[in-house]
Design an enzyme around this catalytic site. Structure first.
Site, PDB file in Angstrom:
ATOM      1  N   LYS A 258     -13.141  26.169 -34.685  1.00 14.67           N
ATOM      2  CA  LYS A 258     -14.303  25.584 -34.000  1.00 14.67           C
ATOM      3  C   LYS A 258     -14.361  26.047 -32.555  1.00 14.67           C
ATOM      4  O   LYS A 258     -15.218  25.616 -31.781  1.00 14.67           O
ATOM      5  CB  LYS A 258     -14.246  24.058 -34.071  1.00 14.67           C
ATOM      6  CG  LYS A 258     -14.419  23.488 -35.480  1.00 14.67           C
ATOM      7  CD  LYS A 258     -14.565  21.983 -35.428  1.00 14.67           C
ATOM      8  CE  LYS A 258     -14.186  21.287 -36.721  1.00 14.67           C
ATOM      9  NZ  LYS A 258     -15.159  21.428 -37.791  1.00 14.67           N
TER      10      LYS A 258
ATOM     11  N   GLN B 261     -14.064  18.727 -31.865  1.00  8.22           N
ATOM     12  CA  GLN B 261     -15.370  19.075 -31.308  1.00  8.22           C
ATOM     13  C   GLN B 261     -15.297  19.376 -29.816  1.00  8.22           C
ATOM     14  O   GLN B 261     -15.891  20.331 -29.332  1.00  8.22           O
ATOM     15  CB  GLN B 261     -16.376  17.941 -31.546  1.00  8.22           C
ATOM     16  CG  GLN B 261     -16.717  17.714 -33.006  1.00  8.22           C
ATOM     17  CD  GLN B 261     -17.294  18.950 -33.669  1.00  8.22           C
ATOM     18  OE1 GLN B 261     -17.940  19.776 -33.036  1.00  8.22           O
ATOM     19  NE2 GLN B 261     -17.046  19.098 -34.955  1.00  8.22           N
TER      20      GLN B 261
ATOM     21  N   ASP C 221      -8.629  13.379 -30.915  1.00  8.52           N
ATOM     22  CA  ASP C 221      -9.102  14.402 -31.844  1.00  8.52           C
ATOM     23  C   ASP C 221     -10.110  15.246 -31.065  1.00  8.52           C
ATOM     24  O   ASP C 221     -11.235  14.814 -30.818  1.00  8.52           O
ATOM     25  CB  ASP C 221      -9.752  13.713 -33.051  1.00  8.52           C
ATOM     26  CG  ASP C 221     -10.508  14.689 -33.944  1.00  8.52           C
ATOM     27  OD1 ASP C 221     -10.583  15.889 -33.610  1.00  8.52           O
ATOM     28  OD2 ASP C 221     -11.042  14.228 -34.973  1.00  8.52           O
TER      29      ASP C 221
ATOM     30  N   HIS D  46     -14.250  11.038 -37.412  1.00  6.25           N
ATOM     31  CA  HIS D  46     -14.159  11.916 -38.573  1.00  6.25           C
ATOM     32  C   HIS D  46     -13.067  11.356 -39.489  1.00  6.25           C
ATOM     33  O   HIS D  46     -12.096  10.782 -39.004  1.00  6.25           O
ATOM     34  CB  HIS D  46     -13.779  13.316 -38.075  1.00  6.25           C
ATOM     35  CG  HIS D  46     -13.845  14.391 -39.114  1.00  6.25           C
ATOM     36  ND1 HIS D  46     -12.908  14.526 -40.106  1.00  6.25           N
ATOM     37  CD2 HIS D  46     -14.731  15.389 -39.293  1.00  6.25           C
ATOM     38  CE1 HIS D  46     -13.216  15.579 -40.852  1.00  6.25           C
ATOM     39  NE2 HIS D  46     -14.324  16.117 -40.385  1.00  6.25           N
TER      40      HIS D  46
ATOM     41  N   CYS E   9     -18.304  13.959 -43.075  1.00  5.60           N
ATOM     42  CA  CYS E   9     -16.967  13.359 -43.088  1.00  5.60           C
ATOM     43  C   CYS E   9     -16.886  12.127 -42.197  1.00  5.60           C
ATOM     44  O   CYS E   9     -15.848  11.870 -41.570  1.00  5.60           O
ATOM     45  CB  CYS E   9     -15.891  14.377 -42.685  1.00  5.60           C
ATOM     46  SG  CYS E   9     -15.751  15.736 -43.829  1.00  5.60           S
TER      47      CYS E   9
END
Lengths: 434, 135
Positions: free
Chosen positions: A251, A228, A225, A148, A390
């Protein structure tokens, strides 16, 4: 620190249905769906909502919404300062949320948990607070094209500011990381490897632990990261050898405006703050100041207090259901969708097979641009995302300009996967390809 | 004005575009994109000595709205003078499309219009420079 248990808002469902499901150790999706008010509200066009844009943001259960209302109606105050009953109570709630985050990601210490505005803010904090302080000319940052933009652009900036160099883990043809040359890419100058736990486009689950072991062998740090992957559970920062971990509340069934940065204690201790002002100081003189210890050093100003407490309620919610059950449900949906979508004429799925991915499937359909596809799916009540998500470098590597993404969560049903496929058929008919 | 975004007019232009391709020697070329959805359009104009658009061609990729709009626009501008095109407004472009666009899809529908306006601005600039007295 004892907090009175409020059955309405503690995130644990005491309903007889939930109790029955728990006793039988079964996952009852209809029971889960009752927790999400938005799923029962028809769309402006009268269709029922089929929400398959969970990778963008998840819906919120009433346990989280209730917790937010509880905060504002009962103990709204600023934290860490008011010497009054409300201030004490809200501080206790906030620090309790911090402890829930700690347990959720397997961190050793509550002081390693920093509340931020979201994943992007968390990664930027490391890129500036650690990167600009410790990177020098010739140092290397190992990234990849599937990330991303939030886990690429901050590193581009850090590299430009310090003279460090970006190196890229190559991608296989299906957009997953090709780790065969990882040991050659890692050099004594590699200072940090930044990768996602799970791709927001291909859904590919990255072998974070394996990368971390190999990075550690070269002395490099690892930033994950988890924007998700956080919503799919199983994060254990110590076991996986993760030095920095970033994720967002929204999220993970929590509110927008709050995120988390986990950093190993020794690393946070050496990091520079990025924002300066109240709460982050120990002593302020006329010309200079001393800064507080982490996490306060990185939490200048008033935090998103209610949002952070709401995130705590969200963690309670998913923990009560259990990650094993959630992941099993999402895997079943993903496998069903993968099977049905791959049968549709002209449809190409991006990324690996169903068994190597979380609940995300991005695809293209011949002759129909993703934006048109999303617009036509929306007419059928099916909410998906279209565009480059993104991840412009990934789409360039895959030689496509955009894709349509369906992403699944714990409240999605098998019938909704059918609805997605029927809506794609409708789009093909509109475009006279049916 | 149709409420159906994908009516026959748009789909016909999308599937069988007017003047998709390139000119051998265009007077002016400009391209732009809509970063949100990755629509990309390039427009080429052949303008004669009387400031009239002899030919207009486009090329690009993207959603049906952006590509159909480009096709509809190049068809519209042919035969028009630059003076007439200076008067051509975004509203006129949206009317040409004959469908009602939501706010987010107006970016797709107006991408070619934006390129046309840039082309005309560039041609005007060029003329002013060539007419400026040499020092």
């Amino acid at each position: 620190m004892t907090i009175p248990l409020n059955p309405e808002t503690c995130g644990v469902d005491f309903s007889p249905e939930r109790a029955a499901a728990a006793l039988e150790r079964r996952f009852d999706v209809e029971c889960i769906r009752r927790d999400f008010p938005i799923l029962h509200k028809p769309l402006p066009n009268g269709k029922p909502l089929v929400y398959l844009d969970n990778a963008a943001t998840t819906q919120k259960p009433r346990q989280v919404i209730g917790k937010i209302v509880e905060c504002y109606e009962n103990y709204n105050a600023n934290v860490h300062r008011g010497i009054h009953a409300l201030g004490d109570r809200v501080t206790t709630e906030l620090e309790s949320a911090r402890e829930k985050v700690r347990a959720f990601i397997g961190a050793g210490d509550i002081e390693e948990i920093i509340f931020t505005a979201g994943t992007t803010a968390s990664i930027n904090l490391v890129a500036v607070g650690w990167g600009r302080r410790f990177l020098t000319t010739g140092d290397e940052l190992l990234v990849n094209e599937a990330e991303h933009h939030a886990n690429l652009v901050p590193w581009q900036q850090a590299a430009q500011a310090t003279g460090a160099r970006l190196k890229f883990i190559p991608l296989a043809a299906n957009g997953t990381l090709d780790l065969t040359a990882l040991d050659e890419l890692l050099t004594p100058r590699t200072k940090l490897v930044a990768l996602s736990g799970m791709s927001n486009v291909t859904g590919a689950v990255n072998p974070v632990r394996e990368v971390a072991v190999r990075a550690k062998a070269r002395g490099a740090l690892v930033l994950v990261d988890a924007a998700q992957s956080a919503a799919h559970g199983g994060i254990d920062v110590r076991n996986a050898g993760i030095d920095f971990l970033a994720f967002s509340g929204h999220k993970l069934f929590g509110p927008t405006g709050v995120g988390v940065l986990y950093g190993r204690r020794e690393l946070l201790a050496e990091m520079e703050p990025m924002q300066f002002g109240g709460n982050m100081i120990r002593r302020v003189r006329r010309e200079s100041s001393d800064f507080a210890d982490p996490p306060a050093r990185f939490e200048a100003g008033t935090l998103p207090i209610v949002e952070a407490i709401g995130l705590g309620a969200a963690i309670d919610y998913v923990t009560a259901i259990g990650w094993d059950a959630i992941v099993a449900h999402e895997r079943a949906l993903t496998a069903q969708a993968w099977g049905q979508l791959s049968q549709l004429p002209g449809l190409k799925i991006i990324g690996p097979g169903a068994e190597q991915r979380g609940g995300i499937i991005s695809f293209t359909v011949e002759g129909i641009h993703p934006h048109d596809m999303a617009e036509l799916l929306d007419r059928c009540g099916v909410a998906v995302r279209a565009g480059h998500h993104c991840t412009m470098p990934l789409h360039a590597a895959l030689h496509i300009s955009a894709s349509t993404r369906a992403s699944f969560s714990l409240y999605n049903t098998s019938a909704e996967v059918d609805a997605l496929c029927a809506a794609i058929e409708y789009a093909r008919q509109v475009f006279r390809r049916g | 004005m149709s409420d159906d975004l994908y009516d026959e007019f748009i789909l016909d232009h999308y599937e069988s575009p007017y003047h998709r391709g390139h000119l051998a020697a265009p007077t002016a070329v400009h391209e732009d994109e809509n970063p949100l959805c990755g629509d990309h359009v390039q427009i080429e104009l052949l303008v004669d000595a009387d400031d009239r658009v002899q030919e207009a061609w486009f090329d690009g990729h993207g959603c049906a709205i952006s590509q159909a709009a480009a096709s509809i626009l190049v068809h519209e501008v042919e035969g028009k003078t630059l003076a007439e095109l200076r008067e051509f407004q975004a509203r006129d472009m949206l009317d040409l499309l004959r469908v009602r666009l939501t706010a987010s899809r107006q970016k797709c529908g107006l991408l070619s219009f934006k390129i046309l306006k840039t082309l005309i601005y560039g041609l005007d600039e060029r003329r002013q420079q060539s007419q400026a007295p040499a020092d």
